[in-house]
Motif scaffolding. Structure first.
Motif, PDB file in Angstrom:
ATOM      1  N   LYS A 181       0.830  -1.202   0.000  1.00 35.66           N
ATOM      2  CA  LYS A 181       0.000   0.000   0.000  1.00 35.66           C
ATOM      3  C   LYS A 181       0.867   1.254   0.000  1.00 35.66           C
ATOM      4  N   ASP A 182       1.935   1.249   0.772  1.00 40.41           N
ATOM      5  CA  ASP A 182       2.827   2.408   0.813  1.00 40.41           C
ATOM      6  C   ASP A 182       3.566   2.578  -0.514  1.00 40.41           C
ATOM      7  N   ALA A 183       3.902   1.464  -1.157  1.00 35.94           N
ATOM      8  CA  ALA A 183       4.555   1.543  -2.465  1.00 35.94           C
ATOM      9  C   ALA A 183       3.621   2.179  -3.482  1.00 35.94           C
ATOM     10  N   ALA A 184       2.342   1.814  -3.430  1.00 32.83           N
ATOM     11  CA  ALA A 184       1.361   2.399  -4.345  1.00 32.83           C
ATOM     12  C   ALA A 184       1.233   3.898  -4.116  1.00 32.83           C
ATOM     13  N   GLU A 185       1.165   4.300  -2.835  1.00 32.96           N
ATOM     14  CA  GLU A 185       1.046   5.724  -2.519  1.00 32.96           C
ATOM     15  C   GLU A 185       2.286   6.497  -2.972  1.00 32.96           C
ATOM     16  N   THR A 186       3.446   5.933  -2.752  1.00 29.87           N
ATOM     17  CA  THR A 186       4.693   6.603  -3.161  1.00 29.87           C
ATOM     18  C   THR A 186       4.752   6.744  -4.671  1.00 29.87           C
ATOM     19  N   ALA A 187       4.386   5.697  -5.373  1.00 27.66           N
ATOM     20  CA  ALA A 187       4.398   5.760  -6.842  1.00 27.66           C
ATOM     21  C   ALA A 187       3.426   6.824  -7.342  1.00 27.66           C
ATOM     22  N   ALA A 188       2.239   6.885  -6.743  1.00 24.16           N
ATOM     23  CA  ALA A 188       1.246   7.882  -7.151  1.00 24.16           C
ATOM     24  C   ALA A 188       1.750   9.295  -6.904  1.00 24.16           C
ATOM     25  N   ARG A 189       2.425   9.492  -5.775  1.00 20.43           N
ATOM     26  CA  ARG A 189       2.955  10.835  -5.479  1.00 20.43           C
ATOM     27  C   ARG A 189       4.067  11.222  -6.461  1.00 20.43           C
ATOM     28  N   LEU A 190       4.850  10.241  -6.897  1.00 19.87           N
ATOM     29  CA  LEU A 190       5.870  10.538  -7.912  1.00 19.87           C
ATOM     30  C   LEU A 190       5.214  11.039  -9.197  1.00 19.87           C
ATOM     31  N   ALA A 191       4.087  10.435  -9.547  1.00 17.70           N
ATOM     32  CA  ALA A 191       3.358  10.887 -10.733  1.00 17.70           C
ATOM     33  C   ALA A 191       2.743  12.261 -10.497  1.00 17.70           C
ATOM     34  N   ARG A 192       2.191  12.455  -9.313  1.00 19.90           N
ATOM     35  CA  ARG A 192       1.593  13.749  -8.972  1.00 19.90           C
ATOM     36  C   ARG A 192       2.618  14.869  -9.069  1.00 19.90           C
ATOM     37  N   ASP A 193       3.829  14.607  -8.617  1.00 23.15           N
ATOM     38  CA  ASP A 193       4.866  15.638  -8.584  1.00 23.15           C
ATOM     39  C   ASP A 193       5.621  15.763  -9.905  1.00 23.15           C
ATOM     40  N   GLY A 194       5.243  14.991 -10.913  1.00 22.83           N
ATOM     41  CA  GLY A 194       5.870  15.093 -12.227  1.00 22.83           C
ATOM     42  C   GLY A 194       7.202  14.392 -12.351  1.00 22.83           C
ATOM     43  N   GLU A 195       7.559  13.563 -11.361  1.00 22.33           N
ATOM     44  CA  GLU A 195       8.831  12.848 -11.443  1.00 22.33           C
ATOM     45  C   GLU A 195       8.750  11.644 -12.390  1.00 22.33           C
ATOM     46  N   VAL A 196       7.564  11.131 -12.576  1.00 21.56           N
ATOM     47  CA  VAL A 196       7.352  10.049 -13.541  1.00 21.56           C
ATOM     48  C   VAL A 196       6.151  10.394 -14.395  1.00 21.56           C
ATOM     49  N   GLU A 197       6.094   9.762 -15.571  1.00 20.37           N
ATOM     50  CA  GLU A 197       4.998  10.034 -16.517  1.00 20.37           C
ATOM     51  C   GLU A 197       4.101   8.821 -16.721  1.00 20.37           C
ATOM     52  N   ALA A 198       4.357   7.750 -15.989  1.00 25.46           N
ATOM     53  CA  ALA A 198       3.519   6.551 -16.074  1.00 25.46           C
ATOM     54  C   ALA A 198       3.686   5.753 -14.800  1.00 25.46           C
ATOM     55  N   LEU A 199       2.685   4.940 -14.496  1.00 21.98           N
ATOM     56  CA  LEU A 199       2.736   4.015 -13.374  1.00 21.98           C
ATOM     57  C   LEU A 199       2.639   2.597 -13.910  1.00 21.98           C
ATOM     58  N   MET A 200       3.278   1.662 -13.192  1.00 16.65           N
ATOM     59  CA  MET A 200       3.263   0.265 -13.620  1.00 16.65           C
ATOM     60  C   MET A 200       3.015  -0.620 -12.412  1.00 16.65           C
ATOM     61  N   LYS A 201       2.064  -1.514 -12.549  1.00 16.40           N
ATOM     62  CA  LYS A 201       1.716  -2.426 -11.469  1.00 16.40           C
ATOM     63  C   LYS A 201       2.801  -3.482 -11.304  1.00 16.40           C
ATOM     64  N   GLY A 202       3.210  -3.696 -10.046  1.00 15.27           N
ATOM     65  CA  GLY A 202       4.137  -4.762  -9.733  1.00 15.27           C
ATOM     66  C   GLY A 202       3.372  -5.985  -9.253  1.00 15.27           C
ATOM     67  N   SER A 203       3.753  -6.524  -8.102  1.00 13.15           N
ATOM     68  CA  SER A 203       3.121  -7.733  -7.599  1.00 13.15           C
ATOM     69  C   SER A 203       2.045  -7.444  -6.552  1.00 13.15           C
ATOM     70  N   LEU A 204       1.676  -6.201  -6.392  1.00 19.22           N
ATOM     71  CA  LEU A 204       0.586  -5.866  -5.482  1.00 19.22           C
ATOM     72  C   LEU A 204      -0.754  -6.053  -6.180  1.00 19.22           C
ATOM     73  N   HIS A 205      -1.846  -5.988  -5.415  1.00 18.14           N
ATOM     74  CA  HIS A 205      -3.174  -6.128  -6.000  1.00 18.14           C
ATOM     75  C   HIS A 205      -3.532  -4.875  -6.787  1.00 18.14           C
ATOM     76  N   THR A 206      -4.312  -5.060  -7.837  1.00 21.07           N
ATOM     77  CA  THR A 206      -4.703  -3.927  -8.686  1.00 21.07           C
ATOM     78  C   THR A 206      -5.436  -2.864  -7.883  1.00 21.07           C
ATOM     79  N   ASP A 207      -6.333  -3.290  -6.975  1.00 20.61           N
ATOM     80  CA  ASP A 207      -7.094  -2.292  -6.226  1.00 20.61           C
ATOM     81  C   ASP A 207      -6.219  -1.466  -5.288  1.00 20.61           C
ATOM     82  N   GLU A 208      -5.087  -2.016  -4.850  1.00 19.59           N
ATOM     83  CA  GLU A 208      -4.169  -1.234  -4.023  1.00 19.59           C
ATOM     84  C   GLU A 208      -3.540  -0.107  -4.836  1.00 19.59           C
ATOM     85  N   LEU A 209      -3.127  -0.419  -6.057  1.00 20.90           N
ATOM     86  CA  LEU A 209      -2.542   0.615  -6.903  1.00 20.90           C
ATOM     87  C   LEU A 209      -3.592   1.627  -7.326  1.00 20.90           C
ATOM     88  N   MET A 210      -4.755   1.145  -7.763  1.00 19.16           N
ATOM     89  CA  MET A 210      -5.781   2.064  -8.247  1.00 19.16           C
ATOM     90  C   MET A 210      -6.360   2.899  -7.106  1.00 19.16           C
TER      91      MET A 210
END
Length: 500
Positions: free
Chosen positions: A266-295
């Motif tokens: 869950k924390d990995a999903a939140e961190t990844a989302a914040r990277l996108a929010r802050d413009g550090e990344v331009e895409a997100l990619m699901k790893g081995s977590l559940h889809t609903d955690e990332l979404m």
């Protein structure tokens, strides 16, 4: 002289070992070939001959390569062949030998013949589109062992001798006359659409992509493979110790990638989302977590990744037996979408199709029937969506529905039911009634029709790559390629808004 009808060629892809994707049916035999009849030894006359013509297609080349396991790129890769001494793709030399063999086995002497030897000299290359006529002529008969010696030759459409030689065969001793054996259909499963998708990304810079919790071998390998293909620049978000251990255990080189140490999914999903929010990344990619955690992290308001559009998922399907790239939506996010939801889902898919190069995609709105039936809600929604498109409330595509699946993808099926529509039989996008129907349809195409499926989530400020443990390498790379194209389109829109 008997002339075979050639098989239709399927456009080849741009990558090495690209293969056509089509179901090939051998041409119907003309009336004089519906019955197979041989020429027994006693009826053979010196000087007697038989001929057969065939136009070489790329499918012939690929099929011969598959049967013979001959992967020589001079026969399969147009770019490699262009740099060879031939300048273009050429047939395997023994393809002309196969024509001779087929002529001997089916015409002269025909059924019951047994080969003893075949001598062939290859004098000129054969290219796709050349029409080759194979001819065998009786040179000698040996009564003692029933052997017939045949002169063999192949000439092209210009009368140039491309192959010649001599065959020795044991001719049949008895007359055989029977119905011709029906040959099977042949399906060449290939990936030229996939190759074309990757080719679109060749000039694009790798997209900075946050990979959320890549804590198993498939998800970490997917990120590494996509990076090596030049599609993404991964930022690995998850427990650093675990990720490094997985990489070491499976020989994955990750030393050059940014790694953000986060313990839980869950924390990995939140961190990844914040990277996108802050413009550090331009895409997100699901790893081995559940889809609903990332979404869940993507849709959270304080991560500011939502847009005016509804979040939706699209499967981008490359189906061997369908000429177009097929987009199926929504099969993973919206369980039972409302009419309003479907407006967004369709519009998202139309935008993706345009990014993939389809300027005005055909949208088939699926139901169980092709007529509006008040007892079937999806038919009513289809009618409303079509009218909304007529009034400009949905733009960029051509909508039609309700359509049953067969009418959406088969011109013949639509014609049989009297449906006249630019969409029927030519759909680029399939809007399914609900997630259950869409998910079953996509997985049926994958597992029963050998389709490749790439998954992408639309409607957020950045594309979200959803991969499955069951995905093969092609599907994973295709998902990343789609994200790269979307990220590039978003970048261009942002630049245009700033007046750059």
């Amino acid at each position: 002289m008997y002339t075979e009808h050639s098989l239709d060629a399927v456009p080849s892809g741009s990558k090495t070992q690209a293969r056509a994707a089509a179901v090939l049916q051998l041409p119907a035999l003309p009336d004089d070939e519906q019955i197979t009849e041989n020429v027994p030894f006693d009826e053979i006359v010196v000087g007697q001959s038989a001929s057969r013509s065939r136009e070489l297609t790329m499918d012939d080349v690929r099929l011969f390569a598959a049967v013979s396991a001959n992967r020589n790129p001079v026969h399969l890769d147009a770019r490699f062949a262009a740099g060879s001494g031939h300048g273009k793709v050429i047939a395997h030399g023994m393809w002309s030998g196969a024509l001779v063999s087929g002529l001997i086995g089916s015409r002269l002497p025909g059924p019951g013949t047994v080969y003893l030897s075949q001598d062939l000299h290859f004098l000129h290359t054969i290219s796709v589109g050349d029409r080759i006529t194979a001819t065998v002529t009786v040179l000698e008969k040996r009564l003692a062992d029933k052997v017939v010696v045949l002169e063999c030759g192949c000439v092209n459409q210009d009368g140039v001798l491309v192959a010649s030689g001599v065959a020795e065969v044991v001719a049949p001793g008895a007359k055989v006359r029977a119905e011709a054996v029906e040959l099977p259909e042949v399906q060449l499963i290939g990936h030229h659409q996939y190759d074309a998708l990757l080719k679109k990304c060749e000039t694009l810079a790798p997209v900075p992509t946050a990979v959320a919790y890549p804590c198993n071998e498939p998800s970490l390998r997917a990120a590494v493979d996509a990076a090596q293909a030049g599609l993404i620049e991964p930022v690995l978000v998850g427990p650093a110790r675990d990720i490094r251990a997985i990489a070491a255990r499976h020989g994955l080189a990750i030393d050059g990638y940014r790694l953000i140490d986060v313990e839980y999914p869950k924390d990995a999903a939140e961190t990844a989302a914040r990277l996108a929010r802050d413009g550090e990344v331009e895409a997100l990619m699901k790893g081995s977590l559940h889809t609903d955690e990332l979404m869940g992290a993507v849709v959270r308001k304080d991560n500011a990744l939502r847009t005016a559009a509804r979040i939706s998922h699209v499967f981008v399907m490359h189906v061997p037996t369908y000429a177009r790239t097929l987009l199926i939506t929504d099969a993973a996010i919206n369980i039972s979408p409302s009419l309003e939801d479907k407006v967004h889902i369709v519009q998202n898919a139309i935008h993706l199709a345009q990014v993939l190069g389809v300027s005005k995609p055909n949208v088939a709105i699926l139901s169980a029937v092709e007529n509006v039936n008040p007892k079937i809600p999806s038919t009513l929604e289809a009618a409303v969506l079509c009218k909304m498109a007529d009034r400009g409330q949905i733009t960029g595509g051509v909508l039609d529905g309700p359509l049953a699946f067969d009418n959406a993808i088969s011109v013949e099926a639509a014609r049989t039911k009297g449906i006249t529509s630019p969409v029927a039989g030519n759909a680029d996008i399939l809007l399914v009634p609900d997630m259950v129907a869409g998910n079953m349809l996509a997985k049926q195409l994958t597992f029963l029709a050998n389709a490749d499926a790439a998954g992408i989530v639309l409607g957020a400020k950045v594309p979200v790559i959803l991969t499955s443990r069951a995905d093969n390498l092609r599907s994973r790379l295709a998902s990343c390629a789609i994200a790269a194209l979307l990220a590039n389109a978003n970048r261009l829109l942002a630049q245009a808004a700033r007046g750059l």
